[in-house]
Write an enzyme that holds these catalytic residues in place. Structure first.
Site, PDB file in Angstrom:
ATOM      1  N   THR A 178      12.229 -13.556  -2.525  1.00  0.00           N
ATOM      2  CA  THR A 178      13.328 -12.699  -2.962  1.00  0.00           C
ATOM      3  C   THR A 178      14.250 -12.510  -1.754  1.00  0.00           C
ATOM      4  O   THR A 178      14.015 -13.090  -0.684  1.00  0.00           O
ATOM      5  CB  THR A 178      12.801 -11.315  -3.387  1.00  0.00           C
ATOM      6  OG1 THR A 178      12.285 -10.657  -2.206  1.00  0.00           O
ATOM      7  CG2 THR A 178      11.708 -11.416  -4.436  1.00  0.00           C
ATOM      8  N   ALA A 202       5.597  -7.289  -2.924  1.00  0.00           N
ATOM      9  CA  ALA A 202       6.100  -6.109  -3.641  1.00  0.00           C
ATOM     10  C   ALA A 202       7.609  -6.024  -3.453  1.00  0.00           C
ATOM     11  O   ALA A 202       8.158  -6.606  -2.515  1.00  0.00           O
ATOM     12  CB  ALA A 202       5.458  -4.830  -3.089  1.00  0.00           C
ATOM     13  N   SER A 235       9.895  -3.361  -2.069  1.00  0.00           N
ATOM     14  CA  SER A 235       9.406  -2.343  -1.130  1.00  0.00           C
ATOM     15  C   SER A 235      10.433  -1.287  -0.718  1.00  0.00           C
ATOM     16  O   SER A 235      10.091  -0.380   0.029  1.00  0.00           O
ATOM     17  CB  SER A 235       8.878  -3.039   0.128  1.00  0.00           C
ATOM     18  OG  SER A 235       9.957  -3.586   0.866  1.00  0.00           O
ATOM     19  N   THR A 288       0.793   2.052  -0.015  1.00  0.00           N
ATOM     20  CA  THR A 288       1.642   2.919   0.797  1.00  0.00           C
ATOM     21  C   THR A 288       1.213   4.384   0.716  1.00  0.00           C
ATOM     22  O   THR A 288       0.623   4.810  -0.286  1.00  0.00           O
ATOM     23  CB  THR A 288       3.106   2.804   0.302  1.00  0.00           C
ATOM     24  OG1 THR A 288       3.899   3.819   0.905  1.00  0.00           O
ATOM     25  CG2 THR A 288       3.217   2.977  -1.210  1.00  0.00           C
ATOM     26  N   ASP A 289       1.578   5.154   1.746  1.00  0.00           N
ATOM     27  CA  ASP A 289       1.306   6.598   1.712  1.00  0.00           C
ATOM     28  C   ASP A 289       2.211   7.319   0.709  1.00  0.00           C
ATOM     29  O   ASP A 289       1.960   8.465   0.335  1.00  0.00           O
ATOM     30  CB  ASP A 289       1.455   7.214   3.108  1.00  0.00           C
ATOM     31  CG  ASP A 289       2.842   7.063   3.723  1.00  0.00           C
ATOM     32  OD1 ASP A 289       3.727   6.424   3.099  1.00  0.00           O
ATOM     33  OD2 ASP A 289       3.048   7.572   4.843  1.00  0.00           O
ATOM     34  N   GLU A 290       3.297   6.624   0.255  1.00  0.00           N
ATOM     35  CA  GLU A 290       4.248   7.302  -0.636  1.00  0.00           C
ATOM     36  C   GLU A 290       3.643   7.660  -1.988  1.00  0.00           C
ATOM     37  O   GLU A 290       4.195   8.479  -2.712  1.00  0.00           O
ATOM     38  CB  GLU A 290       5.496   6.436  -0.835  1.00  0.00           C
ATOM     39  CG  GLU A 290       6.205   6.150   0.463  1.00  0.00           C
ATOM     40  CD  GLU A 290       7.672   5.806   0.307  1.00  0.00           C
ATOM     41  OE1 GLU A 290       8.225   5.998  -0.775  1.00  0.00           O
ATOM     42  OE2 GLU A 290       8.256   5.355   1.312  1.00  0.00           O
ATOM     43  N   TYR A 335       9.853   3.359  -6.799  1.00  0.00           N
ATOM     44  CA  TYR A 335       9.031   2.508  -5.924  1.00  0.00           C
ATOM     45  C   TYR A 335       7.611   3.052  -5.825  1.00  0.00           C
ATOM     46  O   TYR A 335       6.634   2.341  -6.079  1.00  0.00           O
ATOM     47  CB  TYR A 335       9.665   2.407  -4.529  1.00  0.00           C
ATOM     48  CG  TYR A 335       8.685   1.918  -3.478  1.00  0.00           C
ATOM     49  CD1 TYR A 335       8.199   0.609  -3.497  1.00  0.00           C
ATOM     50  CD2 TYR A 335       8.223   2.767  -2.464  1.00  0.00           C
ATOM     51  CE1 TYR A 335       7.281   0.162  -2.549  1.00  0.00           C
ATOM     52  CE2 TYR A 335       7.309   2.327  -1.516  1.00  0.00           C
ATOM     53  CZ  TYR A 335       6.844   1.030  -1.563  1.00  0.00           C
ATOM     54  OH  TYR A 335       5.932   0.593  -0.630  1.00  0.00           O
ATOM     55  N   LYS A 361       3.988   1.516  -7.110  1.00  0.00           N
ATOM     56  CA  LYS A 361       2.848   1.240  -6.214  1.00  0.00           C
ATOM     57  C   LYS A 361       1.620   2.034  -6.677  1.00  0.00           C
ATOM     58  O   LYS A 361       0.497   1.537  -6.632  1.00  0.00           O
ATOM     59  CB  LYS A 361       3.199   1.591  -4.764  1.00  0.00           C
ATOM     60  CG  LYS A 361       4.217   0.680  -4.101  1.00  0.00           C
ATOM     61  CD  LYS A 361       3.764  -0.762  -3.955  1.00  0.00           C
ATOM     62  CE  LYS A 361       2.674  -0.956  -2.918  1.00  0.00           C
ATOM     63  NZ  LYS A 361       2.392  -2.400  -2.679  1.00  0.00           N
ATOM     64  N   ASN A 386       5.928   1.401   8.618  1.00  0.00           N
ATOM     65  CA  ASN A 386       5.791   0.397   9.672  1.00  0.00           C
ATOM     66  C   ASN A 386       7.145   0.147  10.342  1.00  0.00           C
ATOM     67  O   ASN A 386       8.196   0.342   9.731  1.00  0.00           O
ATOM     68  CB  ASN A 386       5.353  -0.939   9.074  1.00  0.00           C
ATOM     69  CG  ASN A 386       3.890  -0.989   8.692  1.00  0.00           C
ATOM     70  OD1 ASN A 386       3.256  -2.024   8.834  1.00  0.00           O
ATOM     71  ND2 ASN A 386       3.336   0.107   8.199  1.00  0.00           N
ATOM     72  N   LEU A 435      15.416   1.933   7.758  1.00  0.00           N
ATOM     73  CA  LEU A 435      16.094   2.781   8.744  1.00  0.00           C
ATOM     74  C   LEU A 435      16.150   2.177  10.164  1.00  0.00           C
ATOM     75  O   LEU A 435      17.241   2.064  10.737  1.00  0.00           O
ATOM     76  CB  LEU A 435      15.414   4.157   8.815  1.00  0.00           C
ATOM     77  CG  LEU A 435      16.043   5.109   9.846  1.00  0.00           C
ATOM     78  CD1 LEU A 435      17.423   5.572   9.380  1.00  0.00           C
ATOM     79  CD2 LEU A 435      15.144   6.317  10.119  1.00  0.00           C
ATOM     80  N   PRO A 442      23.927   5.695   9.445  1.00  0.00           N
ATOM     81  CA  PRO A 442      23.881   6.649   8.329  1.00  0.00           C
ATOM     82  C   PRO A 442      22.590   7.457   8.293  1.00  0.00           C
ATOM     83  O   PRO A 442      21.501   6.904   8.166  1.00  0.00           O
ATOM     84  CB  PRO A 442      23.995   5.744   7.090  1.00  0.00           C
ATOM     85  CG  PRO A 442      23.515   4.406   7.538  1.00  0.00           C
ATOM     86  CD  PRO A 442      23.683   4.308   9.020  1.00  0.00           C
TER      87      PRO A 442
END
Ligand code: NAD
Ligand code: DAU
Length: 357
Positions: A34, A81, A83, A132-134, A158, A162, A188, A198, A213
């Site tokens: 992708t 995934a 992500s 993921t921790d999310e 997202y 997951k 990570n 970010l 931003p």
């Protein structure tokens, strides 16, 4: 042989490079390529007979089944995934396709293959699901960090996708006995990080003289882990993790976004000073992410206690290495900034991504 899905992405490519640097087992990278998949990350493996690549969608059951039959892997490490949280807010459909249906399809293909193995190979096989921790949702300022028993409360398309994939993996172990392992990791950072996230976005925008931003007030907290530490943790879990278990992976590095961006600016001010002023001058506060989780933090004590894993990089050493890597790899940066990437910046940031100087 080991199968790695999503091995052309950020963590997957770091994982393959680290793995092949430390052992000789063959790896088959199954990646759809992708926008986030970049085979150039693995260019150093050109001509290495241990590395194999197939471009395929994990949701293509027929293809994946054929690959299992052909290569008879002893394990599959499932990174593939969609992500990026912001993309999941703009267009969640792809997240359901890959993260939910793709994981389901992969589990079905793995189950069919595993069921037909002889008892020794069956016992040795592993399906390691990278999550993921999310999935745990968001924390208040004084809440304890996420542990493996924290209830799931995903807040974005997202993280919901997951979470769904984690539940499927859990069910395939519980119901069919498939030897699964699940890891839930924090944010990570490091080499080959796609510049929609970010840290790489800020490094590259800073060098381009563009706005940096910051969503909302910039006081959202993430727990940062250098990518090679995550890869080492996955190798440990694969080698010694208890089947059916979940392991949280984190760096014990809780930082507010604004502090992360200040750190990046300060390192760049030293390593590549601007003619006038500081990179901090480019910081721009923009509209917050809808549903933005305020704080993530990981309790990684189970992994340390049971498998002896601890991160080796502090945030200070890891972030300095990361900035250095981007400064030293201008060709990688040029290659990754295709028309598709520029279109994303325009769609998501609009005028906020314009130059500041
Ligand atoms: P990434 O977006 O950089 O890479 C994803 C890779 O998967 C790409 O190479 C892409 O081409 C491939 N892919 C996407 N859809 C596919 C499909 N249908 N079939 C085959 N391949 C497909 O992601 P990443 O940051 O490297 O994350 C890897 C995994 O780790 C993900 O499962 C993510 O949820 C998880 N994770 C990431 C972080 C992080 O901070 N980046 C933290 C914790 C967990
Ligand atoms: O916690 C693990 C997760 O970390 C992974 O599961 C995801 O795949 C990965 O993308 C990452 O998710 P985040 O949403 O935390 O990462 P991102 O780099 O997109 O954002 C980090 C923080 O910075 C977040 O609070 C949003 C904020 N941010 C992000 C961007 C892109 C900004 O303030 N400005 C930005 O332009």
């Amino acid at each position: 042989m080991i199968f790695v899905t999503g091995g052309a992405g950020f963590i997957g490519s770091n994982f393959i490079l680290d793995l092949l640097a430390s052992q000789d087992e063959h790896v088959l990278n199954i990646d759809k390529l992708t926008y986030a998949g970049n085979p150039y990350n693995l260019a150093s493996l050109d001509g290495d007979e241990r590395y194999h690549f197939v471009q395929a969608d994990i949701a293509d059951r027929e293809k994946i089944t054929q690959l299992f039959e052909q290569h008879q892997p002893r394990a599959i490490i499932h990174f593939a995934a969609e992500s990026h949280v912001d993309r999941s807010i703009h267009s969640p459909g792809e997240f359901i396709h890959t993260n939910v249906n793709g994981t389901f399809s992969l589990l079905e293909a793995a189950r069919a293959y595993w069921s037909a193995l002889d008892s020794e190979k069956k016992a040795a096989f592993r399906f390691l699901h990278v999550s993921t921790d999310e999935v745990y949702g968001t924390l208040g300022p004084n809440d304890p960090p996420f542990s493996e028993t924290t209830p799931y409360a995903p807040n974005s398309p997202y993280s919901a996708s997951k979470a769904a994939s984690d539940h499927l993996v859990r069910a395939y172990h519980h119901t069919y006995g498939l030897p699964t392992l699940t890891t839930n990791c924090s944010n990570n950072y490091g080499p080959y990080h796609f510049p929609e996230k970010l840290i790489p976005l800020v490094i590259l925008n800073a060098l381009d003289g563009k706005a940096l931003p910051i969503y909302g007030d910039g006081q959202q907290i993430r727990d940062w882990l250098f990518v090679s530490d995550h890869c080492a943790a996955i190798r440990q879990v694969l080698a010694r993790g208890k089947v059916g278990e979940t392991y949280n992976i984190g760096g014990w590095n809780e930082k507010a976004n604004l502090d992360v961006v200040h750190t990046l600016c300060d390192i760049l001010d030293q390593q590549k000073p601007k003619a006038v002023g500081s990179y901090r001058d480019q910081i721009t506060f923009v509209q917050d992410r809808p549903g933005h989780d305020r704080r993530y933090a990981i309790d990684a004590r189970k992994l340390e206690r049971e498998l002896g894993w601890k991160p080796t990089e502090t945030f200070e050493t890891g972030i300095a290495k990361t900035v250095r890597w981007y400064l030293d790899h201008p060709q990688w940066v040029i290659n990754i900034r295709t028309g598709g990437y520029l279109k994303w910046l325009e769609l998501h940031y609009g005028g906020d991504a314009e130059e500041t100087t």
